[in-house]
Scaffold this motif. Structure first.
Motif, PDB file in Angstrom:
ATOM      1  N   GLU A 117     -19.058 -37.442  26.996  1.00  0.00           N
ATOM      2  CA  GLU A 117     -17.689 -36.948  27.142  1.00  0.00           C
ATOM      3  C   GLU A 117     -16.691 -37.873  26.436  1.00  0.00           C
ATOM      4  OE1 GLU A 117     -15.128 -34.746  30.583  1.00  0.00           O
ATOM      5  OE2 GLU A 117     -17.286 -34.593  30.324  1.00  0.00           O
ATOM      6  N   ALA A 118     -16.916 -39.190  26.556  1.00  0.00           N
ATOM      7  CA  ALA A 118     -16.046 -40.131  25.852  1.00  0.00           C
ATOM      8  C   ALA A 118     -16.212 -39.990  24.347  1.00  0.00           C
ATOM      9  CB  ALA A 118     -16.366 -41.553  26.281  1.00  0.00           C
ATOM     10  N   ARG A 119     -17.441 -39.701  23.915  1.00  0.00           N
ATOM     11  CA  ARG A 119     -17.684 -39.507  22.484  1.00  0.00           C
ATOM     12  C   ARG A 119     -16.948 -38.261  21.989  1.00  0.00           C
ATOM     13  NH1 ARG A 119     -22.986 -39.047  22.590  1.00  0.00           N
ATOM     14  NH2 ARG A 119     -23.193 -41.297  22.802  1.00  0.00           N
ATOM     15  N   ALA A 120     -16.939 -37.210  22.789  1.00  0.00           N
ATOM     16  CA  ALA A 120     -16.221 -35.993  22.410  1.00  0.00           C
ATOM     17  C   ALA A 120     -14.720 -36.252  22.324  1.00  0.00           C
ATOM     18  CB  ALA A 120     -16.513 -34.875  23.411  1.00  0.00           C
ATOM     19  N   ALA A 121     -14.206 -37.041  23.271  1.00  0.00           N
ATOM     20  CA  ALA A 121     -12.781 -37.361  23.249  1.00  0.00           C
ATOM     21  C   ALA A 121     -12.405 -38.145  21.994  1.00  0.00           C
ATOM     22  CB  ALA A 121     -12.408 -38.145  24.500  1.00  0.00           C
ATOM     23  N   GLN A 122     -13.297 -39.056  21.572  1.00  0.00           N
ATOM     24  CA  GLN A 122     -13.047 -39.796  20.332  1.00  0.00           C
ATOM     25  C   GLN A 122     -13.015 -38.855  19.131  1.00  0.00           C
ATOM     26  OE1 GLN A 122     -15.929 -42.920  19.998  1.00  0.00           O
ATOM     27  NE2 GLN A 122     -14.661 -44.372  21.116  1.00  0.00           N
ATOM     28  N   ARG A 123     -13.961 -37.915  19.108  1.00  0.00           N
ATOM     29  CA  ARG A 123     -13.972 -36.943  18.008  1.00  0.00           C
ATOM     30  C   ARG A 123     -12.683 -36.119  18.001  1.00  0.00           C
ATOM     31  NH1 ARG A 123     -18.830 -33.371  19.196  1.00  0.00           N
ATOM     32  NH2 ARG A 123     -17.836 -32.118  17.570  1.00  0.00           N
ATOM     33  N   GLY A 124     -12.217 -35.767  19.195  1.00  0.00           N
ATOM     34  CA  GLY A 124     -10.981 -35.000  19.276  1.00  0.00           C
ATOM     35  C   GLY A 124      -9.779 -35.787  18.777  1.00  0.00           C
ATOM     36  N   ALA A 125      -9.726 -37.066  19.151  1.00  0.00           N
ATOM     37  CA  ALA A 125      -8.608 -37.899  18.684  1.00  0.00           C
ATOM     38  C   ALA A 125      -8.620 -38.028  17.168  1.00  0.00           C
ATOM     39  CB  ALA A 125      -8.683 -39.275  19.342  1.00  0.00           C
ATOM     40  N   LEU A 126      -9.826 -38.168  16.599  1.00  0.00           N
ATOM     41  CA  LEU A 126      -9.932 -38.269  15.147  1.00  0.00           C
ATOM     42  C   LEU A 126      -9.517 -36.956  14.482  1.00  0.00           C
ATOM     43  CD1 LEU A 126     -10.851 -40.154  12.865  1.00  0.00           C
ATOM     44  CD2 LEU A 126     -13.145 -39.171  13.094  1.00  0.00           C
ATOM     45  N   ALA A 127      -9.867 -35.839  15.081  1.00  0.00           N
ATOM     46  CA  ALA A 127      -9.473 -34.538  14.522  1.00  0.00           C
ATOM     47  C   ALA A 127      -7.951 -34.375  14.528  1.00  0.00           C
ATOM     48  CB  ALA A 127     -10.134 -33.408  15.312  1.00  0.00           C
ATOM     49  N   ILE A 128      -7.288 -34.913  15.546  1.00  0.00           N
ATOM     50  CA  ILE A 128      -5.823 -34.842  15.590  1.00  0.00           C
ATOM     51  C   ILE A 128      -5.231 -35.621  14.425  1.00  0.00           C
ATOM     52  CG2 ILE A 128      -3.799 -35.577  16.896  1.00  0.00           C
ATOM     53  CD1 ILE A 128      -5.340 -34.937  19.454  1.00  0.00           C
ATOM     54  N   LEU A 129      -5.782 -36.801  14.150  1.00  0.00           N
ATOM     55  CA  LEU A 129      -5.278 -37.602  13.033  1.00  0.00           C
ATOM     56  C   LEU A 129      -5.523 -36.891  11.706  1.00  0.00           C
ATOM     57  CD1 LEU A 129      -6.495 -41.144  14.142  1.00  0.00           C
ATOM     58  CD2 LEU A 129      -4.226 -40.136  14.434  1.00  0.00           C
ATOM     59  N   ARG A 130      -6.681 -36.279  11.550  1.00  0.00           N
ATOM     60  CA  ARG A 130      -6.975 -35.586  10.295  1.00  0.00           C
ATOM     61  C   ARG A 130      -6.150 -34.302  10.165  1.00  0.00           C
ATOM     62  NH1 ARG A 130     -13.377 -37.203   9.980  1.00  0.00           N
ATOM     63  NH2 ARG A 130     -13.024 -39.027   8.660  1.00  0.00           N
ATOM     64  N   THR A 131      -5.761 -33.746  11.286  1.00  0.00           N
ATOM     65  CA  THR A 131      -4.834 -32.617  11.226  1.00  0.00           C
ATOM     66  C   THR A 131      -3.501 -33.057  10.647  1.00  0.00           C
ATOM     67  OG1 THR A 131      -5.879 -31.490  13.105  1.00  0.00           O
ATOM     68  CG2 THR A 131      -3.592 -30.920  12.626  1.00  0.00           C
ATOM     69  N   HIS A 132      -3.032 -34.231  11.059  1.00  0.00           N
ATOM     70  CA  HIS A 132      -1.787 -34.768  10.497  1.00  0.00           C
ATOM     71  C   HIS A 132      -1.913 -34.925   8.986  1.00  0.00           C
ATOM     72  CE1 HIS A 132       1.682 -37.463   9.918  1.00  0.00           C
ATOM     73  NE2 HIS A 132       0.860 -38.155   9.147  1.00  0.00           N
ATOM     74  N   GLN A 133      -3.034 -35.457   8.519  1.00  0.00           N
ATOM     75  CA  GLN A 133      -3.231 -35.628   7.075  1.00  0.00           C
ATOM     76  C   GLN A 133      -3.231 -34.281   6.364  1.00  0.00           C
ATOM     77  OE1 GLN A 133      -6.937 -37.914   7.528  1.00  0.00           O
ATOM     78  NE2 GLN A 133      -5.979 -39.542   6.326  1.00  0.00           N
ATOM     79  N   ALA A 134      -3.888 -33.298   6.954  1.00  0.00           N
ATOM     80  CA  ALA A 134      -3.985 -31.989   6.309  1.00  0.00           C
ATOM     81  C   ALA A 134      -2.633 -31.283   6.258  1.00  0.00           C
ATOM     82  CB  ALA A 134      -5.005 -31.124   7.049  1.00  0.00           C
ATOM     83  N   VAL A 135      -1.827 -31.438   7.303  1.00  0.00           N
ATOM     84  CA  VAL A 135      -0.482 -30.856   7.287  1.00  0.00           C
ATOM     85  C   VAL A 135       0.348 -31.522   6.193  1.00  0.00           C
ATOM     86  CG1 VAL A 135       1.669 -30.660   8.587  1.00  0.00           C
ATOM     87  CG2 VAL A 135      -0.507 -30.144   9.700  1.00  0.00           C
ATOM     88  N   ARG A 136       0.224 -32.827   6.062  1.00  0.00           N
ATOM     89  CA  ARG A 136       0.989 -33.566   5.064  1.00  0.00           C
ATOM     90  C   ARG A 136       0.656 -33.090   3.661  1.00  0.00           C
ATOM     91  NH1 ARG A 136      -0.705 -39.570   5.028  1.00  0.00           N
ATOM     92  NH2 ARG A 136      -2.366 -38.717   3.761  1.00  0.00           N
ATOM     93  N   THR A 137      -0.623 -32.796   3.394  1.00  0.00           N
ATOM     94  CA  THR A 137      -1.039 -32.408   2.051  1.00  0.00           C
ATOM     95  C   THR A 137      -1.180 -30.900   1.888  1.00  0.00           C
ATOM     96  OG1 THR A 137      -3.357 -32.710   2.694  1.00  0.00           O
ATOM     97  CG2 THR A 137      -2.248 -34.590   1.688  1.00  0.00           C
ATOM     98  N   ALA A 138      -0.739 -30.126   2.882  1.00  0.00           N
ATOM     99  CA  ALA A 138      -0.786 -28.656   2.829  1.00  0.00           C
ATOM    100  C   ALA A 138      -2.199 -28.156   2.533  1.00  0.00           C
ATOM    101  CB  ALA A 138       0.207 -28.122   1.796  1.00  0.00           C
ATOM    102  N   ASP A 139      -3.190 -28.725   3.220  1.00  0.00           N
ATOM    103  CA  ASP A 139      -4.601 -28.398   3.001  1.00  0.00           C
ATOM    104  C   ASP A 139      -5.068 -27.482   4.132  1.00  0.00           C
ATOM    105  OD1 ASP A 139      -7.316 -28.294   2.596  1.00  0.00           O
ATOM    106  OD2 ASP A 139      -7.569 -30.454   2.292  1.00  0.00           O
ATOM    107  N   GLU A 140      -4.921 -26.163   3.916  1.00  0.00           N
ATOM    108  CA  GLU A 140      -5.256 -25.241   5.002  1.00  0.00           C
ATOM    109  C   GLU A 140      -6.754 -25.194   5.270  1.00  0.00           C
ATOM    110  OE1 GLU A 140      -5.585 -22.571   1.380  1.00  0.00           O
ATOM    111  OE2 GLU A 140      -4.372 -24.278   2.030  1.00  0.00           O
ATOM    112  N   ALA A 141      -7.592 -25.480   4.263  1.00  0.00           N
ATOM    113  CA  ALA A 141      -9.034 -25.500   4.483  1.00  0.00           C
ATOM    114  C   ALA A 141      -9.417 -26.625   5.447  1.00  0.00           C
ATOM    115  CB  ALA A 141      -9.766 -25.667   3.160  1.00  0.00           C
TER     116      ALA A 141
END
Length: 941
Positions: A198-222
């Motif tokens: 469960e802690a491992r899943a939470a870490q993956r989720g936190a990382l996905a949030i950060l990568r979402t920020h990067q994708a929004v910044r670069t307009a990368d819908e994929a």
């Protein structure tokens, strides 16, 4: 020992009581509170902050630099970790101070040092705890401990996570290179084997949030779609009672909505969102199940995600529900929490959107009052323009203030309109600081992306309020910010030395010298940005602080006044600088005209509307990527023009007819002709208007605009004033490059002919010899003169190298011209006889292309192209440009114009000395073939 209101206490004995209490169980937040109470009772105080003040005060009063002081510091850090769970500890600086003492003088145990760093860092961060200088000191301490820890050990991985967290907070303060590096460091640790599933899943989720920020910044819908899927998998792995579920659900909502909006902006198909809304009552029920300390963030994150989706679906009722969630969360969070600024900013933005889109006009003023209230609180929290978020928040505040003033009767709203304009202008000026903070052109362009549209909006306010001079400064404040930051960059070492900081000047020079070097190259440990893009955001932040109050520095941040622009126009012999503004909604487009005397007028252009501009922007993905041929063809078709089968040539002719009828005809009439000479205009087309070849506009008379006027282009008045100050070097030799890749037959012949006829004492480089290093070396040895490049040009929008020339065995990217210390200075003229060399890969209003990069690198004049150009016609046009330049002594802009007029003339004749192979093609050129000549533009002198 220390003194409290109860008298004396023994720190070691108190710590043993804490350890005994710890043995009773650690199953949740209530156990942390219980242990904190043991500490507070032992010290005889009522609050966690009072306990912390006693512990820190006694440590500071004692002897330092001993093993005992190191042990006391470590014990105090561990107590602070418990106290921080029940209340804000106001003396945040003490954590770093204690860590330094514990690591330098306490037990030499690397594992203990890592634990202490983790405890010192993993506290309830707030705004005041993220001062850049303190974060830099934390990084230095972490790096020191890292040298003592075995690689690939659990402590090593934990240290990488701590370091990633600190760099992440530096990234939040405006350094996107730090943010991206932090994401990679944290990604290395995510999913470690020693933690539960469960802690491992939470870490993956936190990382996905950060990568979402990067994708929004670069307009990368994929990438956003990938992160949404990752967050769905994370949610499947979490138990129903996990306290992070709402946060990850909100993040997934945000990723899906952002991807949808980006696809819509790019003109891509968007499937309707059929997911049902979670009832607001169910949201509140789930929030109430969370621990008290988790509720504020859950309310804010969930509210923001619902608000974004509601805005995408134009549902003001759901948006109002979302606003209430965010407001409830903020009431519990407190203004010193780290997320406070983000949440208040988003809340103010949402309220403004509801007021503008909602149908109940009688509520608009109240909603806008609330919007301004929350945005003002966000501005107060960030402090001032030195904070990278200040510009965005201030711009949003200006929009809300403008709408609020328009709710008042026209006779009484003047003060409100003036205040909104001032706030918007201040935000645009401050944007330069944010862009300069970025380490590379791609990060700078991402940071600057929104400010072009903001500048257009504020400029329209200026025109509506009858202050056109203010429109000039506003328009330039949002233009070419990455180019301006690159220009400022060259002056930094001299200013640092004048400010008494030769150390920083040397550090800056070192980083510049290694710009472009791969990460594994010698010197890669220097403070450069990603892939050696030059000085890192961390070094730039130190430079900003060192130069903050210098008069010259302030001048570099500011934009030229109309008088400054007028002086540049007089020096260059130009008739006017003209900004072209596209219309929006019911507002007509406009031309803002600056005369050589500094006077400013505006010309209303009703047909310059969104029917063309928005179609072009949709076609090219919101300004981030483009093939200009497609832009022109699509824009012409959307005006009721030719069919797809009619081809690009027909579409281009139709578009040029529209450009002459709607813009250039009225503009030339308004400007008028100077006695004895044609008008000489410098155009700054805003937004998607940068894709239009205005010099090829077909006037109502049937003549082209270039037949009635000399037309040049510039990305901004800032760069115009910069280039106007460059004096000629008098060098007439040339470096001529032709067909370096061996697949452009006419380009090779063109280069040989130009070299032999006009520059026989210069250098000719061809297939296999025109390497990037050779070209740069020959130009440097020549000391200026002319650089002619007949080769392939490529634009790869949004990439690290957004545009580049293909040379022998390598590339010459635009970014190398603006980021490195070795620039191609003192060139009189650069001719880019290649495809799309005046097309920006970073958005229209950034205007960052190979042409503008050469201007920043030091050239006085540049000739570039807007689209892929035909090899045979281009070779003739380029030869004739050099003919008029050398045989008739015309300046570059006039020489290009005369060559284009030669192409337009059906009875054209080859001049003496033209090679026979070229002469044979002169009669085959069609005068009405716009593709062959209209794509070339002139910039500079």
């Amino acid at each position: 020992m220390g003194i409290t209101r109860r008298g004396r206490y023994d720190l070691d004995r108190l710590w043993r009581k804490v350890e005994e209490s710890h043995l009773l169980g650690m199953n949740g937040p209530e156990d942390l509170t219980r242990i904190a109470s043991v500490i507070m009772d032992g010290l005889g105080v009522a609050t966690a902050d009072e306990a912390w003040a006693v512990l820190v005060g006694d440590f500071r009063a004692g002897r330092r630099g001993t093993r005992r002081s190191g042990e006391r510091a470590g014990t105090t850090i561990r107590m602070g970790a418990y106290l921080g769970h029940v209340g804000r500890l106001s003396d945040e600086r003490a954590r770093l101070e204690l860590c330094i003492e514990a690591i330098r003088f306490g037990p030499r145990d690397p594992a203990l040092h890592v634990r202490l760093l983790g405890l010192a860092y993993a506290h309830d961060l707030h705004i005041g705890a993220t001062e850049p200088s303190r974060l830099e000191a934390e990084l230095a301490l972490i790096d020191r401990v890292r040298e003592t820890v075995a690689p690939d050990s659990p402590e090593w991985r934990q240290l990488r996570t701590i370091r990633g967290g600190v760099r992440l907070h530096l990234g939040v303060l405006g350094g996107e290179d730090d943010f991206d590096a932090a994401v990679e460091e944290l990604a290395d640790f995510a999913g470690a084997d020693e933690i539960d599933a469960e802690a491992r899943a939470a870490q993956r989720g936190a990382l996905a949030i950060l990568r979402t920020h990067q994708a929004v910044r670069t307009a990368d819908e994929a990438s956003l779609a990938i992160q949404a899927d990752e967050l769905a998998a994370v949610l499947d792995a979490l138990s129903p009672e996990n306290r992070s579920r709402l946060r990850f659900e909100a993040a997934r909502e945000h990723a899906l909505t952002s991807a949808r909006l980006i696809r819509d902006r790019k003109g891509l198909p968007v499937a309707p969102d059929v997911r049902p809304w979670l009832p607001i009552g169910e949201v509140l029920r789930q929030v109430r199940l969370l621990p008290l300390d988790a509720r504020p963030v859950a309310l804010c994150e969930t509210g923001m995600a619902r608000m974004h989706r509601a805005m995408a679906e134009e549902d003001t009722d759901v948006a109002l529900e979302a606003v209430s969630l965010v407001e409830d969360g903020l009431a519990l969070l407190g203004p010193d929490a780290l997320g406070w600024v983000t949440y208040t900013f988003q809340l103010g933005w949402g309220l403004r959107w509801i007021a503008r889109e909602g149908r109940a006009d009688r509520y608009a003023a109240s909603l806008l009052d609330r919007s301004v209230h929350w945005l003002s609180r966000a501005i107060e929290a960030v402090g001032g323009p030195e904070d990278p978020h200040w510009a965005d928040i201030s711009m949003e505040t200006a929009w809300a203030m403008r709408l609020r003033a328009m709710c008042e009767p026209a006779v009484s709203n003047r003060a409100g309109l003036d205040a909104a304009r001032r706030t918007g202008a201040d935000a645009l000026y401050a944007a330069v600081r944010t862009v300069f903070l970025q380490s590379g052109t791609d990060h700078a362009a991402w940071s600057a992306y929104s400010f072009g549209n903001h500048a257009l909006g504020v400029a329209r306010w200026c025109l509506a309020d009858a202050v056109p001079a203010d429109a000039v400064r506003t328009l330039d404040a949002g233009r070419g910010l990455a180019l301006h930051a690159a220009t400022v960059r060259t002056t930094v070492p001299e200013m640092l030395r004048a400010a008494g900081r030769p150390d920083l000047a040397a550090e800056w020079h070192e980083a510049e010298a290694h710009a472009g070097a791969p990460a594994s190259a010698p010197g890669a440990g220097l403070p450069t940005g990603p892939l050696g893009t030059g000085p890192s955001s961390r070094l730039r932040r130190k430079v900003l602080a060192a130069l903050e109050n210098l008069p010259d520095w302030e001048r570099l941040w500011d934009v030229p006044t109309p008088d400054n622009v007028g002086a540049a126009l007089r020096g260059m012999g130009r008739t006017a600088l003209v900004y072209l503004l596209p219309g929006v909604d019911d507002e007509a487009g406009a031309a803002v005209i600056v005369a050589p005397g500094g006077g400013v007028t505006s010309l209303r252009l009703p047909g310059l509307g969104v029917d063309v501009v928005e179609a072009a922007e949709r076609r090219v993905g919101g300004g981030r990527s483009r093939d200009v041929r497609d832009v022109l063809a699509q824009a012409a078709r959307d005006m009721g023009g030719p069919s797809v089968e009619e081809g690009v040539g027909g579409a281009l002719a139709r578009l040029c007819g529209w450009a002459g009828r709607v813009v250039m005809g009225p503009l030339l009439q308004a400007v008028g002709a100077a006695e004895g000479r044609v008008p000489s205009l410098v155009l700054v087309p805003m937004g998607a208007l940068g894709a239009v070849p205005w010099h090829a506009a077909r006037l109502p008379s049937g003549r082209y605009a270039c037949q009635e006027a000399e037309i040049s282009y510039m990305p901004s008045a800032r760069l115009l004033c910069e280039v106007a100050g460059r004096r000629p070097t008098g060098v007439r030799r040339a470096v001529v490059v032709g067909d370096p890749t061996g697949d452009l037959e006419h380009a090779g012949a063109e280069a040989r002919a130009i070299h032999r006829t006009f520059y026989p004492e210069g250098t000719l480089l061809g297939t296999a010899t025109a390497t990037p290093a050779t070209v740069a070396g020959r130009v440097a040895r020549q000391g200026g003169g002319v650089l002619h490049l007949a080769c392939h040009g490529t634009v790869e929008a949004g990439r690290r190298h957004s545009s580049y020339l293909k040379l022998s065995g390598g590339r010459l990217p635009a970014e190398e011209l603006t980021e490195g210390a070795s620039r191609l200075r003192d060139l009189e003229l650069v001719v880019l006889a290649a495809c799309r060399t005046n097309v920006s890969g970073h958005g229209y209003d950034e205007a960052y292309s190979l042409s503008t990069a050469f201007l920043v690198a030091g050239a006085r004049s540049v000739v570039g192209s807007l689209w892929p150009v035909p090899d045979d016609a281009t070779s003739l046009l380029m030869y004739m440009t050099h003919h008029y330049l050398n045989r008739e002594g015309l300046p570059p802009g006039s020489a290009l114009r005369r060559a284009q007029l030669w192409m337009l003339y059906p009875g054209r004749q080859a001049p003496p000395g033209m090679p026979k192979e070229m002469v044979a093609r002169v009669g085959r050129i069609k005068a009405d073939d716009l593709i062959g000549w209209a794509g070339f533009t002139h910039l500079g002198w």
